[in-house]
Design an enzyme around this catalytic site. Structure first.
Site, PDB file in Angstrom:
ATOM      1  N   CYS A  46      -5.123  -2.928  21.974  1.00 40.06           N
ATOM      2  CA  CYS A  46      -3.786  -2.489  21.574  1.00 40.06           C
ATOM      3  C   CYS A  46      -3.892  -1.041  21.105  1.00 40.06           C
ATOM      4  O   CYS A  46      -4.779  -0.718  20.310  1.00 40.06           O
ATOM      5  CB  CYS A  46      -3.280  -3.372  20.433  1.00 40.06           C
ATOM      6  SG  CYS A  46      -1.943  -2.588  19.510  1.00 40.06           S
ATOM      7  N   HIS A  78       3.755   1.498   2.508  1.00 39.89           N
ATOM      8  CA  HIS A  78       4.933   0.711   2.119  1.00 39.89           C
ATOM      9  C   HIS A  78       5.667   1.423   0.983  1.00 39.89           C
ATOM     10  O   HIS A  78       6.898   1.478   0.962  1.00 39.89           O
ATOM     11  CB  HIS A  78       4.529  -0.677   1.616  1.00 39.89           C
ATOM     12  CG  HIS A  78       3.723  -1.487   2.582  1.00 39.89           C
ATOM     13  ND1 HIS A  78       2.678  -2.282   2.198  1.00 39.89           N
ATOM     14  CD2 HIS A  78       3.822  -1.636   3.921  1.00 39.89           C
ATOM     15  CE1 HIS A  78       2.169  -2.892   3.248  1.00 39.89           C
ATOM     16  NE2 HIS A  78       2.840  -2.501   4.319  1.00 39.89           N
ATOM     17  N   CYS A  99       0.667  -6.417  16.090  1.00 39.99           N
ATOM     18  CA  CYS A  99       2.037  -5.888  16.264  1.00 39.99           C
ATOM     19  C   CYS A  99       3.041  -7.015  16.355  1.00 39.99           C
ATOM     20  O   CYS A  99       4.235  -6.778  16.256  1.00 39.99           O
ATOM     21  CB  CYS A  99       2.176  -5.099  17.565  1.00 39.99           C
ATOM     22  SG  CYS A  99       1.224  -3.619  17.677  1.00 39.99           S
ATOM     23  N   CYS A 142      -0.235  -8.623  21.297  1.00 41.00           N
ATOM     24  CA  CYS A 142      -1.022  -8.129  20.160  1.00 41.00           C
ATOM     25  C   CYS A 142      -0.508  -8.833  18.917  1.00 41.00           C
ATOM     26  O   CYS A 142       0.659  -8.674  18.539  1.00 41.00           O
ATOM     27  CB  CYS A 142      -0.892  -6.616  19.999  1.00 41.00           C
ATOM     28  SG  CYS A 142      -1.599  -6.075  18.417  1.00 41.00           S
ATOM     29  N   LYS A 168      -7.216   8.286   8.182  1.00 44.64           N
ATOM     30  CA  LYS A 168      -6.176   7.322   8.532  1.00 44.64           C
ATOM     31  C   LYS A 168      -6.099   6.255   7.434  1.00 44.64           C
ATOM     32  O   LYS A 168      -7.118   5.775   6.951  1.00 44.64           O
ATOM     33  CB  LYS A 168      -6.575   6.661   9.858  1.00 44.64           C
ATOM     34  CG  LYS A 168      -5.520   5.760  10.425  1.00 44.64           C
ATOM     35  CD  LYS A 168      -5.939   5.332  11.829  1.00 44.64           C
ATOM     36  CE  LYS A 168      -4.910   4.405  12.434  1.00 44.64           C
ATOM     37  NZ  LYS A 168      -4.819   3.116  11.784  1.00 44.64           N
ATOM     38  N   HIS A 226       0.845  -1.194   0.000  1.00 51.78           N
ATOM     39  CA  HIS A 226       0.000   0.000   0.000  1.00 51.78           C
ATOM     40  C   HIS A 226       0.878   1.242   0.000  1.00 51.78           C
ATOM     41  O   HIS A 226       2.113   1.153  -0.037  1.00 51.78           O
ATOM     42  CB  HIS A 226      -1.024  -0.016   1.136  1.00 51.78           C
ATOM     43  CG  HIS A 226      -0.449  -0.062   2.522  1.00 51.78           C
ATOM     44  ND1 HIS A 226       0.478   0.843   2.977  1.00 51.78           N
ATOM     45  CD2 HIS A 226      -0.679  -0.904   3.558  1.00 51.78           C
ATOM     46  CE1 HIS A 226       0.788   0.578   4.227  1.00 51.78           C
ATOM     47  NE2 HIS A 226       0.113  -0.498   4.603  1.00 51.78           N
ATOM     48  N   HIS A 234      -3.394  -1.055  17.077  1.00 49.97           N
ATOM     49  CA  HIS A 234      -4.398  -1.711  16.232  1.00 49.97           C
ATOM     50  C   HIS A 234      -5.829  -1.527  16.723  1.00 49.97           C
ATOM     51  O   HIS A 234      -6.767  -1.877  16.020  1.00 49.97           O
ATOM     52  CB  HIS A 234      -4.072  -3.205  16.110  1.00 49.97           C
ATOM     53  CG  HIS A 234      -2.841  -3.450  15.304  1.00 49.97           C
ATOM     54  ND1 HIS A 234      -1.586  -3.480  15.858  1.00 49.97           N
ATOM     55  CD2 HIS A 234      -2.674  -3.608  13.980  1.00 49.97           C
ATOM     56  CE1 HIS A 234      -0.695  -3.681  14.908  1.00 49.97           C
ATOM     57  NE2 HIS A 234      -1.323  -3.751  13.758  1.00 49.97           N
ATOM     58  N   LYS A 249      -4.444  -1.029   6.399  1.00 49.33           N
ATOM     59  CA  LYS A 249      -3.979  -2.071   5.503  1.00 49.33           C
ATOM     60  C   LYS A 249      -4.952  -2.424   4.372  1.00 49.33           C
ATOM     61  O   LYS A 249      -6.098  -2.022   4.365  1.00 49.33           O
ATOM     62  CB  LYS A 249      -3.626  -3.333   6.293  1.00 49.33           C
ATOM     63  CG  LYS A 249      -4.721  -3.844   7.173  1.00 49.33           C
ATOM     64  CD  LYS A 249      -4.240  -5.047   7.916  1.00 49.33           C
ATOM     65  CE  LYS A 249      -4.415  -6.251   7.024  1.00 49.33           C
ATOM     66  NZ  LYS A 249      -4.884  -7.421   7.732  1.00 49.33           N
TER      67      LYS A 249
HETATM   68  N1  MSP Z   1       7.206  -6.855   9.393  1.00 50.53           N
HETATM   69  C1  MSP Z   1       7.339  -5.713  10.214  1.00 50.53           C
HETATM   70  C2  MSP Z   1       8.659  -5.031   9.976  1.00 50.53           C
HETATM   71  C3  MSP Z   1       9.853  -5.900  10.239  1.00 50.53           C
HETATM   72  S1  MSP Z   1      11.347  -5.069   9.871  1.00 50.53           S
HETATM   73  C4  MSP Z   1      12.515  -6.060  10.516  1.00 50.53           C
HETATM   74  C5  MSP Z   1       6.214  -4.721   9.884  1.00 50.53           C
HETATM   75  N2  MSP Z   1       5.641  -4.848   8.709  1.00 50.53           N
HETATM   76  S2  MSP Z   1       4.432  -3.972   8.166  1.00 50.53           S
HETATM   77  O1  MSP Z   1       4.180  -4.451   6.853  1.00 50.53           O
HETATM   78  O2  MSP Z   1       3.345  -4.022   9.098  1.00 50.53           O
HETATM   79  O3  MSP Z   1       4.891  -2.485   8.142  1.00 50.53           O
HETATM   80  C6  MSP Z   1       5.989  -2.139   7.375  1.00 50.53           C
HETATM   81  C7  MSP Z   1       6.224  -0.665   7.391  1.00 50.53           C
HETATM   82  O4  MSP Z   1       5.144   0.026   6.786  1.00 50.53           O
HETATM   83  C8  MSP Z   1       6.406  -0.091   8.789  1.00 50.53           C
HETATM   84  O5  MSP Z   1       7.558   0.724   8.798  1.00 50.53           O
HETATM   85  C9  MSP Z   1       5.187   0.756   8.969  1.00 50.53           C
HETATM   86  O6  MSP Z   1       5.459   1.880   9.754  1.00 50.53           O
HETATM   87  C10 MSP Z   1       4.904   1.177   7.539  1.00 50.53           C
HETATM   88  N3  MSP Z   1       3.538   1.667   7.384  1.00 50.53           N
HETATM   89  C11 MSP Z   1       2.369   0.973   7.530  1.00 50.53           C
HETATM   90  N4  MSP Z   1       1.329   1.857   7.408  1.00 50.53           N
HETATM   91  C12 MSP Z   1       1.810   3.109   7.184  1.00 50.53           C
HETATM   92  C13 MSP Z   1       1.243   4.356   6.891  1.00 50.53           C
HETATM   93  N5  MSP Z   1      -0.048   4.562   6.884  1.00 50.53           N
HETATM   94  N6  MSP Z   1       2.096   5.372   6.594  1.00 50.53           N
HETATM   95  C14 MSP Z   1       3.452   5.202   6.521  1.00 50.53           C
HETATM   96  N7  MSP Z   1       3.994   4.031   6.789  1.00 50.53           N
HETATM   97  C15 MSP Z   1       3.230   3.019   7.283  1.00 50.53           C
HETATM   98  O7  MSP Z   1       5.939  -3.860  10.705  1.00 50.53           O
END
Ligand code: MSP
Length: 676
Positions: free
Chosen positions: A147, A24, A132, A129, A305, A21, A150, A308
């Site tokens: 949490c 990411h 997380c 959680c 906001k 998304h 979440h 996912k």
């Molecule tokens: N798998 C763990 C990371 C392990 S690193 C050794 C994880 N994955 S995640 O897919 O949930 O999130 C990955 C990244 O995407 C995180 O840095 C998280 O902050 C970022 N983001 C998820 N939603 C976001 C927004 N809405 N805005 C910006 N970044 C966000 O956590």
């Protein structure tokens, strides 16, 4: 002084229960821009990204989808690998935590920590959680045991475990942070981590026995490693071995390199506390810690906001397709102040596009090339001579380029781009002040030439400065200037270099680099880009009534709202006749010879799954839906599609057939739950 050490930049590895998304895409774009900047400076640079594939969360989603965890992660990792090249992101490596090279390295880490006496068997009972993949203290929880990240209930977990003696590292970590003030960035986040560590570190449970989808603990395989122990190790496991030239990849790790982990603020603690503590426990020295952990904020979408699974319908790949990857990259890097929360605003992207890209930079290039066509036969003019105007401009450009360099080096892309665009603005002012058209009228060709020479050579410089953010447009710009595409070379600093344009070279003006959007095209584009707000049924795509089909073709704004609905308001009783339920897609396949249709088996909590035929195929590949929760109209009369295809329900979705978005519901809601 130029830093000659190799540069290593990493994204977090993404959980595969999601699809890529905009959040990411944001982190990954930042990493790619930092990598490109360092390449321009002549540094050997390496970028790592990948997927995080173990843990309870993934095990549960795999189970819901009816797949083995391995089959699930094999499929779910693919969209991440495929996504980044579409944004012109060129990671050097993509690691999956289920790969043998990773598992082998994690085993070694575990063994070293155990040998050093920092692992201890015990049992615990705590709040966890799953979202997380982290334990929570009671203090952290919101009322109702939710949490705070979440907003979902945490689970009580009680089991045998290995504890990592994190408490033993409290003093050493604090001393390390003290000695390396730039280890955690930005400052505000650093302070948060400091106060967390100062408030006392509890030993950390780093193995689980109540599920099995993880890396087995060496010598005690009834335990699997805690997913964060496994995941954080990816940054080093990816550097095991050698590159294609036979050189050891460990050269990308300190002390011989600068290694930067870019992470979201929600996962800073894992990176800034646990990761260095694991490394310290395994015997790594302070000089062998990562150079910096840099945390960015969260993105919201049009003020809402973002969460996912494209919940609010913003697909970075679709945006990149519509606007071009460079435009999306530029907007993400420039408009969001790195480190702060920021809003991704659909109207804002077009405003910035028109102003910064179209009017400021694009127009400058077109204007300069147009003048050259008229005044120098489309050739690079002789250098001419410098006046005060040129000297003043050169000084400003040097200051701004140096500013951009500083900001790129301190991981501040938005400020680096602000400085870069200051160069473009200075050049626009310069052309107005130098007024080569007036000089030509006066017959002062020497001044005309020096003005055009200054414009062209500064544009060449700009084409390099924008490359980290907009590699494609930078090269298009260079092509119009008659220059080759940028090919960085280790050891040669392209960012701070003298122009390669020479008098007499042929320019190649082309179409506008950034054609601007007028009011009509802007609103048309916005209506396509913004997440659709009205919910339509997917089977509208097939067999919909004439009126429905007509509505489907209308722009969003033209579809009547509920208030204006020709059916008028309905009573609660009328609404409650519709049986809306949560379903989990178990299998999904294409329907032969029907482009739009997919055949799904959906778990509605009944004894047998429902067969549903849905018009989702123009948007979704069948494998993308397996495991997803969907909202189903469960009491719709069966619909016969012929050839034995009967649909026993309808899946809700929003938007046009080629860009449908599924309404989503939290993973905790069981299949069959009624919506009310
Ligand atoms: N798998 C763990 C990371 C392990 S690193 C050794 C994880 N994955 S995640 O897919 O949930 O999130 C990955 C990244 O995407 C995180 O840095 C998280 O902050 C970022 N983001 C998820 N939603 C976001 C927004 N809405 N805005 C910006 N970044 C966000 O956590």
């Amino acid at each position: 002084m130029t830093d000659r050490r190799p540069f290593y930049v990493t994204t977090p590895i993404y959980y595969v229960n999601d699809i890529p998304h905009l959040g990411h895409a944001y982190t990954t774009t930042v990493c790619d821009a930092l990598r490109r900047y360092q390449l321009l400076r002549g540094r050997e640079s390496r970028m790592l990204t990948g997927t995080d594939e173990h843990g309870l969360k993934i095990e549960r989603v795999a189970k819901e989808s009816g797949k083995t965890p391995q089959a699930f992660v094999d499929a779910a990792s693919k969209p991440f690998r495929a996504a980044w090249p579409q944004l012109d992101i060129e990671a050097d490596d993509f690691i999956r935590t289920t790969e043998p090279r990773h598992i082998a390295w994690v085993h070694e880490l575990w063994k070293r920590i155990a040998e050093n006496g920092f692992l201890e068997e015990g049992s615990y009972e705590d709040w966890y959680c799953v979202g997380c993949e982290s334990f929570k203290t009671e203090k952290e929880l919101l009322p109702g045991n939710l949490c705070p990240i979440h907003q979902k209930p945490v689970e009580r977990v009680k089991e045998q475990t290995y504890f990592f003696k994190l408490s033993k590292f409290e003093a050493r970590l604090l001393e390390f942070y003290e000695k390396h003030p730039s280890f955690i960035q930005p400052e505000t986040r650093r302070n948060e981590v400091l106060s967390f560590v100062r408030s006392g570190l509890r030993d950390l449970s780093v193995s689980r026995t109540s599920f099995s989808w993880g890396i087995p603990v060496p010598g005690d395989p009834k335990h699997v490693m805690y997913v964060w122990f496994d995941a954080l190790s990816n940054y080093r496991s990816a550097l095991a071995g050698r590159d294609e030239k036979g050189e050891p990849l460990s050269r990308f790790w300190p002390p011989s390199a600068e290694a930067v982990h870019i992470v979201g603020k929600d996962i800073l603690r894992f990176h800034a506390v646990y990761w260095p503590a694991f490394l310290m426990a395994a015997g790594y020295t302070d000089a062998e810690m990562p150079t910096a952990i840099v945390a960015h904020g969260f993105l919201t979408i049009d003020g809402h906001k973002m969460s996912k699974s494209l919940r609010n319908g913003v697909d970075p790949l679709r945006l990149a397709k519509e606007l071009g990857p460079d435009v999306l990259r530029y907007y993400l890097l420039r408009a969001i102040s790195f480190g702060q929360d920021g809003d991704f605003d659909h109207a804002g992207i077009i405003e910035r596009y028109n102003a910064d890209l179209g009017k400021n930079l694009g127009n400058l290039l077109a204007r300069t090339l147009g003048l050259c066509v008229k005044m120098t036969d489309g050739l690079v003019p002789p250098k001419g001579f410098e006046t005060e105007l040129e000297v003043e401009l050169a000084a400003r450009v040097d200051v701004d380029a140096a500013r951009a360099m500083d900001h790129w080096s301190s991981y501040e892309p938005h400020l680096a781009l602000e400085a870069t665009w200051a160069i473009s603005a200075a050049l626009n002012q310069y052309v107005d002040r130098a007024a080569p058209w007036a000089l030509a009228k006066q017959g002062d060709m020497a001044r005309v030439h020096s003005t055009l020479w200054t414009l062209l050579t500064t544009l060449e410089r700009l084409s390099i400065c924008i490359w980290p953010a907009m590699p494609g447009k930078a090269n298009q710009m260079r092509a119009q200037l008659g220059l080759p595409a940028i090919v960085p070379q280790v050891g040669s600093d392209l960012f701070w270099s003298t122009p390669t344009l020479e008098p007499g070279m042929k320019l190649a003006p082309g179409s506008a680099l950034f054609p601007t959007y007028d009011e009509a095209t802007t609103s048309e584009l916005l209506s396509r880009l913004r997440p659709p707000e009205s919910i339509t049924a997917t089977s509208m795509a097939e067999g919909a009534t004439k009126q429905e089909k007509k509505m489907e073709k209308m722009p969003e704004s033209a579809i009547p709202s509920t208030e204006a609905s020709p059916l008028g308001p309905i009573t609660y009783d009328q609404f409650s006749i519709v049986d809306l339920r949560v379903g989990v897609v178990l299998t999904c396949e294409k329907v032969p010879k029907k482009d739009r249709l997919l055949k799904l088996a959906v778990d509605l909590g009944e004894t047998t799954p429902r067969t549903i035929i849905a018009g989702l195929a123009l948007t979704f590949a069948p494998e993308a839906l397996v495991g997803r929760r969907v909202i189903v109209v469960a009491n719709l009369a069966p619909r016969d599609f012929g050839k034995g295809l009967v649909s026993h329900g309808m899946i809700m979705a929003a938007g046009p057939s080629e860009a449908l978005v599924l309404p989503t519901i939290d993973d905790t809601v069981a299949a069959g739950t009624k919506l009310k």
